[in-house]
Design an enzyme around this catalytic site. Structure first.
Site, mmCIF file in Angstrom:
data_model
loop_
_atom_site.group_PDB
_atom_site.id
_atom_site.type_symbol
_atom_site.label_atom_id
_atom_site.label_comp_id
_atom_site.label_asym_id
_atom_site.label_seq_id
_atom_site.Cartn_x
_atom_site.Cartn_y
_atom_site.Cartn_z
ATOM 1 N N HIS B 78 84.950 10.130 7.214
ATOM 2 C CA HIS B 78 84.485 11.384 7.809
ATOM 3 C C HIS B 78 85.379 12.544 7.400
ATOM 4 C CE1 HIS B 78 84.242 14.494 10.970
ATOM 5 N NE2 HIS B 78 82.959 14.215 10.908
ATOM 6 N N ASP B 157 74.804 13.816 21.684
ATOM 7 C CA ASP B 157 75.631 14.712 20.876
ATOM 8 C C ASP B 157 74.844 15.919 20.387
ATOM 9 O OD1 ASP B 157 78.113 15.336 19.344
ATOM 10 O OD2 ASP B 157 76.725 15.161 17.675
ATOM 11 N N ARG B 164 76.912 23.714 23.377
ATOM 12 C CA ARG B 164 78.237 24.278 23.092
ATOM 13 C C ARG B 164 78.119 25.454 22.126
ATOM 14 N NH1 ARG B 164 80.875 19.361 20.691
ATOM 15 N NH2 ARG B 164 82.524 20.812 20.115
ATOM 16 N N LYS B 183 79.623 9.470 16.961
ATOM 17 C CA LYS B 183 78.658 9.171 15.903
ATOM 18 C C LYS B 183 79.163 8.049 15.004
ATOM 19 C CE LYS B 183 78.492 13.615 15.198
ATOM 20 N NZ LYS B 183 78.225 14.989 14.753
#
Lengths: 433, 433
Positions: B78, B157, B164, B183
């Site tokens: 990631h 999410d 957000r 995730k």
């Protein structure tokens, strides 16, 4: 709106246009509740300065109608909420009896604190849902009126308060100041006296917070050209002896009529009534006029006339009696009253009136600092079947607690007779929490 | 929920049950968006500690499906997002060519940062919307797959991030960590390597914040029994020379095939690939294996096989060419490259690809620290008609800036070979902002 939230989050002061856009956008549903909630939480942490609070107040006022002053020299009075705070029912008729018209919009009980509307409605027949027109007419003809906020005034406040309540953002000084003052501005009175409570029985416990709140409220009201004064007063114990809607109406009646006056309640009412007269431009000896209004019975007659105008049944006030079931709460030890848990008593009295009717409640005989001998009656419960909660609200100790002032300090607007602050310079920014 | 918000507002750590209730309540619409927004803003100011972040992550993972690992020893990688970050397209086939299967779910471009999915889709025919089943099958048969997050994984999410984003509460370390790691956990790989970017081209600019973020991410992944490593790397300038979806695909192709390897990109890819092998339990000389995968062409062949499995037209990668319109941006003075505004270049390249197609963009020739003479080519713009924005992104100065490390520090989970942190003790609590 994201940018506005981010700016507040990062500590910026929002400008007038931003506050306008926030309130107008929220009322038109262009700004979502989640965004306003995030902004409120950012305000909680970063504070709102005085110009911001004034801009927010203006935007809130513009969300609805604004009343013209019913009479040029009328005055309004506000309490930030406490327990056994019967002052409004007493000082409104006093000021009116002194020739200063009082146009007061009031609220309901909130949490442990009492609401003046509920106390009035404990008197059979009395209505508080006056139209703005009837309200103004009563101020002109009778000299005073105490009514509920019309839904036509500051509709933004009702929605914003509900959102703050659901999102744990009520306790933000700037938002509290804007909420309080916006309703007073929309109600039209050119002079306003704020009684701002501090202590365990108030919404704010911290003196420096309340100082900042008071200064901001005065600043906002001044920015609308209103004359005003704020008095910061102690709410670490019940203000008067009576707690409960009907019991407080009886307390006010007897205070004005019989001369049986609780010294603490009298001291505060004298100060508040004086501030009301001064702020409204009363010419002459305010203290003397207030004494005369009390002693002559003029203030009591004014209360009766106001209640009659608002629908009280003839003789209803006179006939009001405490709930017949009486229960004495006695000290289980000797010593001194060190603390009284006012919120506990407020909630207890509220529960009693809900179960047993408007004249149930608690009457407090012993106050903080009083010496007690085991077996002495601390308080009387009217309507209830147990005094345990009341006894638990009393903290008895071996020695007397240090005395605490009733009034911490006063703030007056320039136009209201010059600054009288006793606690240093005004602070231009609310303390962040 | 009011109580939960108030607790976080007042600085408390919420327990597992509270985080469960928050996420489950939000997903079932029992908790309103305004309440979650207020909680997020409170988290922004008060932080979330590592156990809280793990509890939030668990609640988010449980909002959807969790994939089984396609192969026992597979690894995921990631990047927290940067400009010219072509590393994924390079290290995924390298690791797979070394015998470590890679199961990577990727994201789209966000703001100025690129997205691996967009880069893959710049290659004609390539699909990234693999079903979880097809994804796992490709990892097993080909050795690697890079696909889009399925809507069936961590649905919380997506909703929470959108909220957000609308409420300016994205930049809260604990929420970022939970979003990223949830995730990766749901995607199933037992080993994970995080490349956490820091600098003006990254989402976080502050090294101590990124350190806390990285430690929290490692802590969360460990709490799910995953082996992982985090590498905190510089993003104060574009990582590689190519900026733009298709240009970055070309860069990865040429990097793997031709040996024309940007030194900075090579240095980071070598580190990341090594971490991927180590974390996945590669036995033997990782550095040697990586070098061999590159030099033998095995890594390039793996990329071609992966793309073919995901639908690339035969020869499509080979045929990919930069946009034909080329414009050179030249230095308007002599000196040294002191700064490069990576976000500006990222946004510029993104706008170019949107207007002129996937192989438009910017190729950066001069990097921070390079000496330039007036008239030197700083960068090439592909597709665009003006180089002004690119020139404006370059800060030229009289002297060379102090060198900056490419890697600031590394953190590995215990299970992944012991802590290798080079920057002090783990901090148990995220810095509040």
């Amino acid at each position: 709106m994201r940018r506005t939230i981010a700016r507040k989050r990062d500590g910026a002061a929002l400008d007038d246009a931003e506050w306008q856009a926030v309130v107008a956008g929220y009322m038109s549903d262009a700004i979502e509740e989640a965004q306003l909630a995030a902004l409120f939480m950012a305000c909680y942490f970063k504070g709102i300065d005085e110009p911001e609070a004034a801009a927010l107040t203006r935007a809130m006022v513009e969300s609805g109608e604004t009343l013209a002053p019913p009479v040029a020299n009328c005055v309004d009075k506000h309490s930030s909420g406490g327990v056994a705070d019967t002052a409004s029912l007493i000082v409104v008729p006093i000021a009116a009896a002194c020739g200063i018209p009082v146009a007061k919009l009031s609220g309901r009980a909130l949490g442990h604190t009492g609401g003046t509307l509920d106390k009035l409605e404990a008197i059979p027949g009395v209505r508080t849902d006056l139209s703005p027109e009837a309200f103004a007419e009563q101020v002109r003809t009778v000299g005073c009126a105490v009514a509920a906020q019309s839904a036509r005034l500051v509709p933004a406040d009702k929605r914003m308060y509900a959102l703050r309540d659901r999102t744990s953002t009520v306790q933000s000084l700037g938002l509290v100041a804007a909420s309080i003052v916006s309703k007073k501005i929309a109600a039209g009175a050119p002079s306003i006296v704020f009684d701002v409570k501090v202590g365990r029985g108030a919404f704010f416990k911290d003196l420096s917070e309340v100082e900042a709140l008071s200064r901001t409220m005065v600043h906002i009201a001044e920015s609308f050209g209103r004359r005003c004064a704020a008095v910061v007063t102690d709410m670490n114990e019940p203000l008067g002896p009576a707690i409960g809607t009907g019991l407080e109406a009886i307390e006010a009646r007897d205070f004005l009529r019989n001369g049986r006056r609780d010294p603490r309640l009298l001291a505060l009412c004298a100060i508040l009534a004086t501030k009301m007269l001064e702020t409204a431009g009363f010419a002459g000896d305010a203290a003397g006029a207030i004494r005369h209004a009390l002693d002559s019975g003029a203030a009591y007659e004014m209360l009766e006339r106001m209640l009659a105008a608002q629908g009280a049944a003839p003789g209803a006030l006179d006939a009001l009696r405490p709930h017949a079931r009486m229960l004495e709460v006695r000290a289980n030890r000797s010593g001194f009253v060190a603390t009284i848990d006012a919120p506990k008593l407020g909630l207890f009295a509220r529960a009693l009136t809900e179960r047993f009717g408007g004249t149930a409640g608690v009457f407090v005989h012993k106050r903080i600092g009083d010496a007690v001998t085991a077996g002495d009656v601390l308080a009387t419960v009217f309507g209830g079947e147990s005094g345990e909660d009341v006894l638990a609200a009393y903290g008895l100790a071996d020695s007397a607690p240090p005395p605490r002032p009733l009034v911490y300090f006063e703030i007056a607007s320039e136009a209201g007779g010059g600054p009288e602050a006793a606690a240093g310079e005004p602070r231009s920014r609310l303390a962040t929490r």
